[in-house]
Design a protein around this motif. Structure first.
Motif, PDB file in Angstrom:
ATOM      1  N   LEU A  43       3.721  10.732  -7.979  1.00  0.00           N
ATOM      2  CA  LEU A  43       4.498  11.200  -9.134  1.00  0.00           C
ATOM      3  C   LEU A  43       3.548  11.740 -10.201  1.00  0.00           C
ATOM      4  CD1 LEU A  43       7.088   8.295  -9.517  1.00  0.00           C
ATOM      5  CD2 LEU A  43       7.512  10.585  -8.616  1.00  0.00           C
ATOM      6  N   PRO A  44       3.892  12.871 -10.817  1.00  0.00           N
ATOM      7  CA  PRO A  44       3.026  13.421 -11.867  1.00  0.00           C
ATOM      8  C   PRO A  44       2.982  12.494 -13.069  1.00  0.00           C
ATOM      9  CG  PRO A  44       5.114  14.590 -11.780  1.00  0.00           C
ATOM     10  CD  PRO A  44       5.105  13.638 -10.621  1.00  0.00           C
ATOM     11  N   GLY A  45       1.801  12.262 -13.589  1.00  0.00           N
ATOM     12  CA  GLY A  45       1.664  11.438 -14.789  1.00  0.00           C
ATOM     13  C   GLY A  45       1.325   9.985 -14.517  1.00  0.00           C
ATOM     14  N   ILE A  46       1.406   9.517 -13.281  1.00  0.00           N
ATOM     15  CA  ILE A  46       1.065   8.132 -12.967  1.00  0.00           C
ATOM     16  C   ILE A  46      -0.448   7.984 -13.050  1.00  0.00           C
ATOM     17  CG2 ILE A  46       1.060   6.340 -11.175  1.00  0.00           C
ATOM     18  CD1 ILE A  46       3.837   6.826 -12.253  1.00  0.00           C
TER      19      ILE A  46
ATOM     20  N   ARG B 113      11.538   4.152 -11.662  1.00  0.00           N
ATOM     21  CA  ARG B 113      12.514   3.186 -11.146  1.00  0.00           C
ATOM     22  C   ARG B 113      13.256   3.764  -9.936  1.00  0.00           C
ATOM     23  NH1 ARG B 113      16.787   2.942 -14.754  1.00  0.00           N
ATOM     24  NH2 ARG B 113      15.422   1.960 -16.257  1.00  0.00           N
ATOM     25  N   ARG B 114      13.693   4.995 -10.047  1.00  0.00           N
ATOM     26  CA  ARG B 114      14.427   5.641  -8.959  1.00  0.00           C
ATOM     27  C   ARG B 114      13.567   5.743  -7.694  1.00  0.00           C
ATOM     28  NH1 ARG B 114      15.769  11.014 -10.835  1.00  0.00           N
ATOM     29  NH2 ARG B 114      16.187   9.718 -12.554  1.00  0.00           N
ATOM     30  N   LYS B 115      12.296   6.100  -7.862  1.00  0.00           N
ATOM     31  CA  LYS B 115      11.396   6.219  -6.719  1.00  0.00           C
ATOM     32  C   LYS B 115      11.223   4.865  -6.027  1.00  0.00           C
ATOM     33  CE  LYS B 115       8.369   8.584  -4.287  1.00  0.00           C
ATOM     34  NZ  LYS B 115       8.742   9.753  -3.497  1.00  0.00           N
ATOM     35  N   VAL B 116      11.054   3.808  -6.814  1.00  0.00           N
ATOM     36  CA  VAL B 116      10.905   2.462  -6.254  1.00  0.00           C
ATOM     37  C   VAL B 116      12.154   2.100  -5.442  1.00  0.00           C
ATOM     38  CG1 VAL B 116      10.716   0.001  -6.840  1.00  0.00           C
ATOM     39  CG2 VAL B 116       9.284   1.676  -8.025  1.00  0.00           C
ATOM     40  N   GLN B 117      13.308   2.389  -5.987  1.00  0.00           N
ATOM     41  CA  GLN B 117      14.563   2.076  -5.298  1.00  0.00           C
ATOM     42  C   GLN B 117      14.762   2.954  -4.066  1.00  0.00           C
ATOM     43  OE1 GLN B 117      17.099   2.393  -8.765  1.00  0.00           O
ATOM     44  NE2 GLN B 117      17.227   0.167  -8.927  1.00  0.00           N
TER      45      GLN B 117
ATOM     46  N   LYS C  33       0.833  -1.209   0.000  1.00  0.00           N
ATOM     47  CA  LYS C  33       0.000   0.000   0.000  1.00  0.00           C
ATOM     48  C   LYS C  33       0.864   1.254   0.000  1.00  0.00           C
ATOM     49  CE  LYS C  33      -4.022  -1.921   2.309  1.00  0.00           C
ATOM     50  NZ  LYS C  33      -4.859  -1.905   3.512  1.00  0.00           N
ATOM     51  N   ARG C  34       1.936   1.228   0.774  1.00  0.00           N
ATOM     52  CA  ARG C  34       2.847   2.382   0.837  1.00  0.00           C
ATOM     53  C   ARG C  34       3.487   2.635  -0.525  1.00  0.00           C
ATOM     54  NH1 ARG C  34       8.509   2.215   2.187  1.00  0.00           N
ATOM     55  NH2 ARG C  34       9.260   4.319   2.326  1.00  0.00           N
ATOM     56  N   LEU C  35       3.943   1.571  -1.182  1.00  0.00           N
ATOM     57  CA  LEU C  35       4.563   1.715  -2.498  1.00  0.00           C
ATOM     58  C   LEU C  35       3.576   2.306  -3.500  1.00  0.00           C
ATOM     59  CD1 LEU C  35       6.866   1.324  -4.493  1.00  0.00           C
ATOM     60  CD2 LEU C  35       6.185  -1.075  -4.704  1.00  0.00           C
ATOM     61  N   LYS C  36       2.355   1.796  -3.526  1.00  0.00           N
ATOM     62  CA  LYS C  36       1.332   2.329  -4.438  1.00  0.00           C
ATOM     63  C   LYS C  36       1.070   3.807  -4.145  1.00  0.00           C
ATOM     64  CE  LYS C  36      -1.389  -1.834  -5.257  1.00  0.00           C
ATOM     65  NZ  LYS C  36      -2.706  -2.445  -5.088  1.00  0.00           N
ATOM     66  N   ARG C  37       0.915   4.126  -2.870  1.00  0.00           N
ATOM     67  CA  ARG C  37       0.618   5.502  -2.469  1.00  0.00           C
ATOM     68  C   ARG C  37       1.744   6.452  -2.888  1.00  0.00           C
ATOM     69  NH1 ARG C  37      -0.106   4.616   2.710  1.00  0.00           N
ATOM     70  NH2 ARG C  37       2.016   5.167   3.265  1.00  0.00           N
ATOM     71  N   GLU C  38       2.983   6.043  -2.673  1.00  0.00           N
ATOM     72  CA  GLU C  38       4.128   6.891  -3.027  1.00  0.00           C
ATOM     73  C   GLU C  38       4.255   7.067  -4.542  1.00  0.00           C
ATOM     74  OE1 GLU C  38       6.167   8.666  -1.093  1.00  0.00           O
ATOM     75  OE2 GLU C  38       5.153   8.016   0.730  1.00  0.00           O
TER      76      GLU C  38
END
Length: 74
Positions: free
Chosen positions: A29-32, A58-62, A20-25
């Protein structure tokens, strides 16, 4: 508007709270436009390439502490 999809294979998704945290973050991001994560660790992201680039996703996920195994874009 250029709609694209990118797919990541996560080394470990953690638990439901982490998912849930990953989806929320990623939604910040603009455009998601869509984020989904399967139980097997496949992360699918639909996005508008005029708002965000695959490298930024990719950078945000990492940055959130996830390790990626594979990346695929369509």
């Amino acid at each position: 508007m250029a709609q694209l999809s990118t797919y990541f294979t996560l080394a470990d998704t953690g638990g439901p709270h982490d998912t849930k945290r990953l989806k929320r973050e990623l939604d910040t991001l603009p455009g998601i436009t869509s984020v989904s994560i399967s139980d097997s660790g496949c992360l699918a992201v639909d996005y508008d390439s005029t708002g965000v680039r695959q490298e930024e996703i990719r950078r945000k996920v990492q940055e959130l502490g996830y390790q990626l195994r594979d990346v695929e874009e369509s």
